[in-house]
Design a protein around this motif. Sequence first.
Motif, PDB file in Angstrom:
ATOM      1  N   HIS A 457      49.494  40.317  48.379  1.00  0.00           N
ATOM      2  CA  HIS A 457      49.817  39.081  47.662  1.00  0.00           C
ATOM      3  C   HIS A 457      50.036  37.920  48.630  1.00  0.00           C
ATOM      4  O   HIS A 457      49.883  36.754  48.252  1.00  0.00           O
ATOM      5  CB  HIS A 457      51.052  39.278  46.776  1.00  0.00           C
ATOM      6  CG  HIS A 457      50.783  40.174  45.598  1.00  0.00           C
ATOM      7  ND1 HIS A 457      50.198  39.718  44.434  1.00  0.00           N
ATOM      8  CD2 HIS A 457      50.998  41.508  45.432  1.00  0.00           C
ATOM      9  CE1 HIS A 457      50.065  40.723  43.587  1.00  0.00           C
ATOM     10  NE2 HIS A 457      50.550  41.822  44.165  1.00  0.00           N
ATOM     11  N   ARG A 482      41.270  44.103  43.837  1.00  0.00           N
ATOM     12  CA  ARG A 482      41.306  44.313  42.384  1.00  0.00           C
ATOM     13  C   ARG A 482      42.440  45.262  42.011  1.00  0.00           C
ATOM     14  O   ARG A 482      43.166  45.040  41.038  1.00  0.00           O
ATOM     15  CB  ARG A 482      39.965  44.876  41.905  1.00  0.00           C
ATOM     16  CG  ARG A 482      38.826  43.873  41.953  1.00  0.00           C
ATOM     17  CD  ARG A 482      37.472  44.497  41.597  1.00  0.00           C
ATOM     18  NE  ARG A 482      37.503  45.037  40.255  1.00  0.00           N
ATOM     19  CZ  ARG A 482      37.349  46.331  39.966  1.00  0.00           C
ATOM     20  NH1 ARG A 482      37.170  47.219  40.932  1.00  0.00           N
ATOM     21  NH2 ARG A 482      37.378  46.735  38.709  1.00  0.00           N
ATOM     22  N   THR A 483      42.589  46.336  42.805  1.00  0.00           N
ATOM     23  CA  THR A 483      43.642  47.321  42.534  1.00  0.00           C
ATOM     24  C   THR A 483      45.030  46.697  42.663  1.00  0.00           C
ATOM     25  O   THR A 483      45.955  47.034  41.905  1.00  0.00           O
ATOM     26  CB  THR A 483      43.525  48.515  43.504  1.00  0.00           C
ATOM     27  OG1 THR A 483      42.217  49.077  43.389  1.00  0.00           O
ATOM     28  CG2 THR A 483      44.562  49.578  43.207  1.00  0.00           C
ATOM     29  N   ASN A 484      45.177  45.771  43.631  1.00  0.00           N
ATOM     30  CA  ASN A 484      46.474  45.122  43.862  1.00  0.00           C
ATOM     31  C   ASN A 484      46.652  43.842  43.033  1.00  0.00           C
ATOM     32  O   ASN A 484      47.615  43.096  43.250  1.00  0.00           O
ATOM     33  CB  ASN A 484      46.634  44.803  45.357  1.00  0.00           C
ATOM     34  CG  ASN A 484      46.983  46.023  46.182  1.00  0.00           C
ATOM     35  OD1 ASN A 484      48.154  46.353  46.370  1.00  0.00           O
ATOM     36  ND2 ASN A 484      45.958  46.712  46.682  1.00  0.00           N
ATOM     37  N   ASP A 485      45.716  43.594  42.131  1.00  0.00           N
ATOM     38  CA  ASP A 485      45.809  42.464  41.194  1.00  0.00           C
ATOM     39  C   ASP A 485      45.907  41.105  41.876  1.00  0.00           C
ATOM     40  O   ASP A 485      46.583  40.197  41.389  1.00  0.00           O
ATOM     41  CB  ASP A 485      47.022  42.636  40.254  1.00  0.00           C
ATOM     42  CG  ASP A 485      46.848  43.808  39.308  1.00  0.00           C
ATOM     43  OD1 ASP A 485      45.701  44.038  38.880  1.00  0.00           O
ATOM     44  OD2 ASP A 485      47.849  44.483  39.022  1.00  0.00           O
ATOM     45  N   ILE A 486      45.219  40.962  43.004  1.00  0.00           N
ATOM     46  CA  ILE A 486      45.212  39.625  43.613  1.00  0.00           C
ATOM     47  C   ILE A 486      43.905  38.898  43.296  1.00  0.00           C
ATOM     48  O   ILE A 486      43.775  37.708  43.577  1.00  0.00           O
ATOM     49  CB  ILE A 486      45.460  39.673  45.134  1.00  0.00           C
ATOM     50  CG1 ILE A 486      44.384  40.499  45.848  1.00  0.00           C
ATOM     51  CG2 ILE A 486      46.842  40.209  45.441  1.00  0.00           C
ATOM     52  CD1 ILE A 486      44.471  40.404  47.362  1.00  0.00           C
ATOM     53  N   SER A 488      40.786  39.001  39.933  1.00  0.00           N
ATOM     54  CA  SER A 488      40.549  39.523  38.591  1.00  0.00           C
ATOM     55  C   SER A 488      39.679  40.773  38.637  1.00  0.00           C
ATOM     56  O   SER A 488      38.726  40.850  39.411  1.00  0.00           O
ATOM     57  CB  SER A 488      39.863  38.449  37.733  1.00  0.00           C
ATOM     58  OG  SER A 488      39.431  38.997  36.504  1.00  0.00           O
ATOM     59  N   SER A 489      40.022  41.733  37.801  1.00  0.00           N
ATOM     60  CA  SER A 489      39.225  42.959  37.708  1.00  0.00           C
ATOM     61  C   SER A 489      38.148  42.828  36.635  1.00  0.00           C
ATOM     62  O   SER A 489      37.371  43.758  36.420  1.00  0.00           O
ATOM     63  CB  SER A 489      40.126  44.153  37.382  1.00  0.00           C
ATOM     64  OG  SER A 489      40.793  43.952  36.149  1.00  0.00           O
ATOM     65  N   LYS A 490      38.099  41.683  35.978  1.00  0.00           N
ATOM     66  CA  LYS A 490      37.131  41.495  34.891  1.00  0.00           C
ATOM     67  C   LYS A 490      35.878  40.768  35.362  1.00  0.00           C
ATOM     68  O   LYS A 490      34.798  40.970  34.834  1.00  0.00           O
ATOM     69  CB  LYS A 490      37.784  40.717  33.748  1.00  0.00           C
ATOM     70  CG  LYS A 490      38.946  41.457  33.093  1.00  0.00           C
ATOM     71  CD  LYS A 490      39.580  40.631  31.985  1.00  0.00           C
ATOM     72  CE  LYS A 490      40.759  41.370  31.353  1.00  0.00           C
ATOM     73  NZ  LYS A 490      41.409  40.570  30.283  1.00  0.00           N
TER      74      LYS A 490
END
Length: 725
Positions: A457, A482-486, A488-490
């Motif tokens: 982050h 993507r796994t750490n949500d920094i 977008s995974s979309k």
Amino acid sequence: MRNLVWVILLVAAARAQYKYKFCAPLDTVSESACYSLQRGDSEVSCLQVQDNAECAIRLAEGQADFGVFNAEELLLTHQFYSSHIQPILQLRHKDRQEEEFEFQTVAVVPVDLTQQNILPGERLKNLKDSGFCHPGFSQSQWWNDYILKNFENSVNPPQCQDDVTAIENEIINLKNFFGKACRPGEWAADSAVDQELKKKYPELCALCDNEVTCSYDNMDHHGHIGALQCLVRGKGKVAYAALNYVQNYLKRNESYQFLCPSGTVLPLSTENPCAWLKQPWSVVVARNDIAESLKSKLLTWLKPPHTELWLITLDSIIQDDSWASEITEKMSIATYLSKGRIVDIDNIQTCGKHIRWCTIGDLETNKCKWVAKAAKALGVAPSISCMKSNSTFQCFRDIQENRTDIMVIDSNYGYLARTVYDMSTVLYSETDNDKNSVTLAVVREPRGDDYPIKSFHDLKDKTACFPEYGGLTWLSFINTARTNDIISSKSCDYPSLVSDLLSGACTPGIEDTDHSSTAVPSDIASKLCSACRHQNNTSCAGNETNHYYGDRGAMRCLIEGAGDIAFVEKANILYVDYFSIDSNMYRVLCKNGSLAQNPGFTVDEFCALSVTIDSEIVGRRKDSVQISRTDTILALLKMEDWLGYRVKARRPIHMFGPFNDTRDLLFKDSSSGLISSSSMKKTVLAYKELFSHVEECSNDSFAVTANFIFVGLVALYHLLSSHVR
């Protein structure tokens, strides 16, 4: 006069001090044996080489003087150096001194099959529907596929159909000619294909003792005794086996005869049996210019008793279980081999479309040619041709545009191969565990306790250094981000996502057409190139013109302060600019988002961003269900069987090892074998996982495109309908 004396003395001293250079393949001559060979007043020095292919090159180039070659190694050498080297001593087994050949292959038939009043030339055709007893295929024997298939291909030359694989062509030809057979062992190098063929063509297991397993009850002596028992029990009317097994098992049985290649027959009691193939004994070969002088010395050196260690060692290396005898007449390799073997292997017929292997540069192309010739001599089908290119990306284009078929790539290019050039895996290279591709996120170790980057982050508005756009570390970072949500995974727009996250980056190649099927928007590409343009570096290219290109370049980017974090492959960063990196100056950011406990690059697999295989073989995706793809897979697996790390095998060339003193040619040296694209090996699954989102994006894109086309067609239909009304 005094000067003349000095010249004579110097020449004499030089001759006295000359040591004959023996080339010693690593497979057969250990390093310790090499040291022993050079002890004391030895007249022989030892040149350690990778295999006998390298030995042939060293002999031809004058860097070595002599070596020991078996018939298969001689056959391969002849394809490249037909006139540089000659055999000078023959090495016959100590217990078989009266035998002219190492082995001979023969065909045996019952007398009643040969008593018909027909011409010899017609007798071979009369074998049709007679039933065939074959010794079978096994890794425990030295007979390769060419030898094992020599008889069947001679009496019934291959007839090729385009709608089946090369191996199925072979099986169909056998069934159509012999009717039934027992042909034990593995027909195809892939077990699933092998079992499918045995189910589809049970006739070729019908004469076996066990039709289900396609085997003889007696598999002693590699199936040769089983084949002869198949003949004696009347199951088949012709057996193919080694001469010595026939003589030991059938002896002079008058109920059977040798069937000769000419179609004539001879009794088993004959003193001169007719053979289909005669394998010459191993030999000592030497360079032409020193052959005669060395021959006389060797005969003296190898004559017992041996009192010096170097002579004892030389004797054990060369004679081992054999006795050396002089080859009195001067002869070429071809002359020596042609007493029992066909030396022009290019005339060997095989079914299947040639496998066009894309190679990079002269060195790799040369190794490919050696491997291709070795495969041909071993009976691997289809044949391989080597097509030289000048770069990985040129090979990608050549395959994409159907000029070539396959190539081996570093796993670093897996993403680009799939997304830009529409390729897929043919086979994975199995990587030695200690040579897996390990990708790391590396930050500088601060002087105090304040870490600017403590988690993923913290990367917001920082600068990053990547080795190459679309490379393994780029993709590993994307998945971790993507796994750490920094990010977008979309979204599938990776450059845009990374550009929004970072304040800048060095991403070599992002502006190149080689690295992307569609151009990255200029503002995004410029931002992701901004860190490359630091100090004297102005390039963002994906090549050596960019000071920050590659893993070492990415570390250089971090060291010089152009970036805050570098994403690199661990194996490639031990040295930068030929200086060892002080690992204590850096710390790894683990994939779970926390810093490693200790400084340095030594972390476990749970900290690394990814741990995957190191390379793979790729080809056109659209070929994935075609016959040529199966042919290629089976040929490569068969090559591995004979030229890979096979137990107790003597390979004329190592397909995975260094070649001619150069590493990572054709295959990476980290490769230990080839494995299926459906492999469940942990590092293969990890590699596949990196592409899972890429494939989802591709599928989504296809669905969107298809939906758009459908909507457009519906609208067009209504428009046309309204005009008709």
